[in-house]
Enzyme design. Structure first.
Site, PDB file in Angstrom:
ATOM      1  N   ARG A  30       0.830  -1.206   0.000  1.00  0.00           N
ATOM      2  CA  ARG A  30       0.000   0.000   0.000  1.00  0.00           C
ATOM      3  C   ARG A  30       0.868   1.261   0.000  1.00  0.00           C
ATOM      4  O   ARG A  30       1.929   1.295   0.641  1.00  0.00           O
ATOM      5  CB  ARG A  30      -0.932   0.015   1.216  1.00  0.00           C
ATOM      6  CG  ARG A  30      -1.959  -1.076   1.147  1.00  0.00           C
ATOM      7  CD  ARG A  30      -3.108  -0.909   2.121  1.00  0.00           C
ATOM      8  NE  ARG A  30      -3.900  -2.133   2.118  1.00  0.00           N
ATOM      9  CZ  ARG A  30      -4.831  -2.426   1.214  1.00  0.00           C
ATOM     10  NH1 ARG A  30      -5.127  -1.552   0.257  1.00  0.00           N
ATOM     11  NH2 ARG A  30      -5.485  -3.572   1.257  1.00  0.00           N
ATOM     12  N   ASP A  31       0.390   2.266  -0.718  1.00  0.00           N
ATOM     13  CA  ASP A  31       1.065   3.558  -0.721  1.00  0.00           C
ATOM     14  C   ASP A  31       1.029   4.146   0.693  1.00  0.00           C
ATOM     15  O   ASP A  31       0.005   4.085   1.384  1.00  0.00           O
ATOM     16  CB  ASP A  31       0.377   4.508  -1.710  1.00  0.00           C
ATOM     17  CG  ASP A  31       1.241   5.700  -2.058  1.00  0.00           C
ATOM     18  OD1 ASP A  31       1.699   5.798  -3.203  1.00  0.00           O
ATOM     19  OD2 ASP A  31       1.466   6.559  -1.161  1.00  0.00           O
ATOM     20  N   ASN A  88       4.044   7.076 -13.530  1.00  0.00           N
ATOM     21  CA  ASN A  88       4.589   8.403 -13.783  1.00  0.00           C
ATOM     22  C   ASN A  88       6.038   8.290 -14.246  1.00  0.00           C
ATOM     23  O   ASN A  88       6.776   7.414 -13.794  1.00  0.00           O
ATOM     24  CB  ASN A  88       4.527   9.243 -12.504  1.00  0.00           C
ATOM     25  CG  ASN A  88       3.097   9.506 -12.058  1.00  0.00           C
ATOM     26  OD1 ASN A  88       2.220   9.752 -12.879  1.00  0.00           O
ATOM     27  ND2 ASN A  88       2.845   9.448 -10.751  1.00  0.00           N
ATOM     28  N   GLU A  96       8.210  10.759  -8.263  1.00  0.00           N
ATOM     29  CA  GLU A  96       8.949  11.148  -7.055  1.00  0.00           C
ATOM     30  C   GLU A  96       9.957  10.090  -6.647  1.00  0.00           C
ATOM     31  O   GLU A  96      11.016  10.415  -6.108  1.00  0.00           O
ATOM     32  CB  GLU A  96       7.973  11.384  -5.890  1.00  0.00           C
ATOM     33  CG  GLU A  96       7.049  12.562  -6.104  1.00  0.00           C
ATOM     34  CD  GLU A  96       5.960  12.633  -5.037  1.00  0.00           C
ATOM     35  OE1 GLU A  96       5.939  11.761  -4.144  1.00  0.00           O
ATOM     36  OE2 GLU A  96       5.133  13.548  -5.131  1.00  0.00           O
ATOM     37  N   HIS A 101       7.087   2.111 -10.752  1.00  0.00           N
ATOM     38  CA  HIS A 101       5.995   1.534  -9.977  1.00  0.00           C
ATOM     39  C   HIS A 101       4.687   1.914 -10.646  1.00  0.00           C
ATOM     40  O   HIS A 101       4.567   3.000 -11.223  1.00  0.00           O
ATOM     41  CB  HIS A 101       6.011   2.049  -8.535  1.00  0.00           C
ATOM     42  CG  HIS A 101       6.165   3.528  -8.422  1.00  0.00           C
ATOM     43  ND1 HIS A 101       7.381   4.157  -8.560  1.00  0.00           N
ATOM     44  CD2 HIS A 101       5.246   4.505  -8.241  1.00  0.00           C
ATOM     45  CE1 HIS A 101       7.212   5.458  -8.437  1.00  0.00           C
ATOM     46  NE2 HIS A 101       5.921   5.704  -8.257  1.00  0.00           N
ATOM     47  N   MET A 102       3.749   1.003 -10.567  1.00  0.00           N
ATOM     48  CA  MET A 102       2.406   1.254 -11.087  1.00  0.00           C
ATOM     49  C   MET A 102       1.491   1.550  -9.913  1.00  0.00           C
ATOM     50  O   MET A 102       1.458   0.794  -8.936  1.00  0.00           O
ATOM     51  CB  MET A 102       1.927   0.014 -11.850  1.00  0.00           C
ATOM     52  CG  MET A 102       0.533   0.117 -12.392  1.00  0.00           C
ATOM     53  SD  MET A 102       0.107  -1.404 -13.269  1.00  0.00           S
ATOM     54  CE  MET A 102       1.133  -1.233 -14.714  1.00  0.00           C
ATOM     55  N   HIS A 103       0.786   2.663  -9.982  1.00  0.00           N
ATOM     56  CA  HIS A 103      -0.231   2.984  -8.979  1.00  0.00           C
ATOM     57  C   HIS A 103      -1.524   2.279  -9.383  1.00  0.00           C
ATOM     58  O   HIS A 103      -1.990   2.428 -10.516  1.00  0.00           O
ATOM     59  CB  HIS A 103      -0.510   4.487  -8.947  1.00  0.00           C
ATOM     60  CG  HIS A 103       0.648   5.342  -8.539  1.00  0.00           C
ATOM     61  ND1 HIS A 103       0.778   5.870  -7.282  1.00  0.00           N
ATOM     62  CD2 HIS A 103       1.729   5.776  -9.235  1.00  0.00           C
ATOM     63  CE1 HIS A 103       1.878   6.598  -7.209  1.00  0.00           C
ATOM     64  NE2 HIS A 103       2.481   6.557  -8.383  1.00  0.00           N
TER      65      HIS A 103
HETATM   66  P1  5GP Z   1       5.405   8.726  -7.853  1.00  0.00           P
HETATM   67  O1  5GP Z   1       5.050  10.166  -7.632  1.00  0.00           O
HETATM   68  O2  5GP Z   1       6.900   8.510  -7.908  1.00  0.00           O
HETATM   69  O3  5GP Z   1       4.689   8.127  -9.028  1.00  0.00           O
HETATM   70  O4  5GP Z   1       4.829   7.955  -6.604  1.00  0.00           O
HETATM   71  C1  5GP Z   1       5.598   7.608  -5.494  1.00  0.00           C
HETATM   72  C2  5GP Z   1       4.651   7.101  -4.444  1.00  0.00           C
HETATM   73  O5  5GP Z   1       5.386   6.401  -3.460  1.00  0.00           O
HETATM   74  C3  5GP Z   1       3.890   8.210  -3.718  1.00  0.00           C
HETATM   75  O6  5GP Z   1       2.490   8.014  -3.907  1.00  0.00           O
HETATM   76  C4  5GP Z   1       4.316   8.060  -2.273  1.00  0.00           C
HETATM   77  O7  5GP Z   1       3.278   8.302  -1.358  1.00  0.00           O
HETATM   78  C5  5GP Z   1       4.805   6.634  -2.210  1.00  0.00           C
HETATM   79  N1  5GP Z   1       5.846   6.376  -1.239  1.00  0.00           N
HETATM   80  C6  5GP Z   1       6.971   7.105  -1.046  1.00  0.00           C
HETATM   81  N2  5GP Z   1       7.733   6.580  -0.061  1.00  0.00           N
HETATM   82  C7  5GP Z   1       7.071   5.478   0.380  1.00  0.00           C
HETATM   83  C8  5GP Z   1       7.356   4.503   1.387  1.00  0.00           C
HETATM   84  O8  5GP Z   1       8.369   4.554   2.074  1.00  0.00           O
HETATM   85  N3  5GP Z   1       6.450   3.512   1.552  1.00  0.00           N
HETATM   86  C9  5GP Z   1       5.314   3.419   0.798  1.00  0.00           C
HETATM   87  N4  5GP Z   1       4.500   2.404   1.056  1.00  0.00           N
HETATM   88  N5  5GP Z   1       5.016   4.324  -0.165  1.00  0.00           N
HETATM   89  C10 5GP Z   1       5.877   5.340  -0.371  1.00  0.00           C
END
Ligand code: 5GP
Length: 116
Positions: A30-31, A88, A96, A101-103
């Protein structure tokens, strides 16, 4: 390729995080900061920084990310109402964490595809 991120530590469970799924290719959890009711990340075990860095060798892994998303959507009970899958890439894409990773997003109406 750039340095490993926190996701590699989660995959190896050096940072304990409940895993929803793991096999030889991908891991899902989970995010930490869910944007919607159901917000899961599906991550290749291999560190790949961005979609710009994938090669044909990664096609099995990328396909597995989709089939795992389908499986988790069913387990979450969001498959019938629907959900959205997002990857992304780089700064304009809002990436970020530089480990692809796929959401998997669902559990509520998601509105229009983009809000700029
Ligand atoms: P991005 O913006 O790179 O597509 O998404 C990165 C996602 O990773 C964000 O939604 C953020 O909340 C999540 N995330 C960042 N650090 C961690 C972590 O340490 N653990 C988990 N479970 N999610 C994380």
């Amino acid at each position: 390729m750039s340095e490993e991120t926190i996701f590699s530590k989660i995959i190896r469970q050096e940072i304990p995080t409940p895993l929803l799924y793991q096999d030889e290719l991908v891991t899902a959890f989970r995010d930490i900061s869910p944007r919607v009711d159901s917000h899961i990340l599906i991550v290749p075990n291999k560190h790949i920084a961005t979609i710009n860095d994938v090669t044909s060798d990664d096609e099995l892994t990328l396909g597995r990310m989709i089939t795992v998303a389908k499986r988790l959507a069913k387990e979450e009970g969001i498959d019938e109402n629907g959900y959205r899958l997002i990857i992304n890439c780089n700064s304009d894409g809002g990436q970020e964490v530089y480990h692809i990773h796929m959401h998997l997003l669902g559990g509520q109406p998601l509105g229009s595809m983009l809000s700029l």
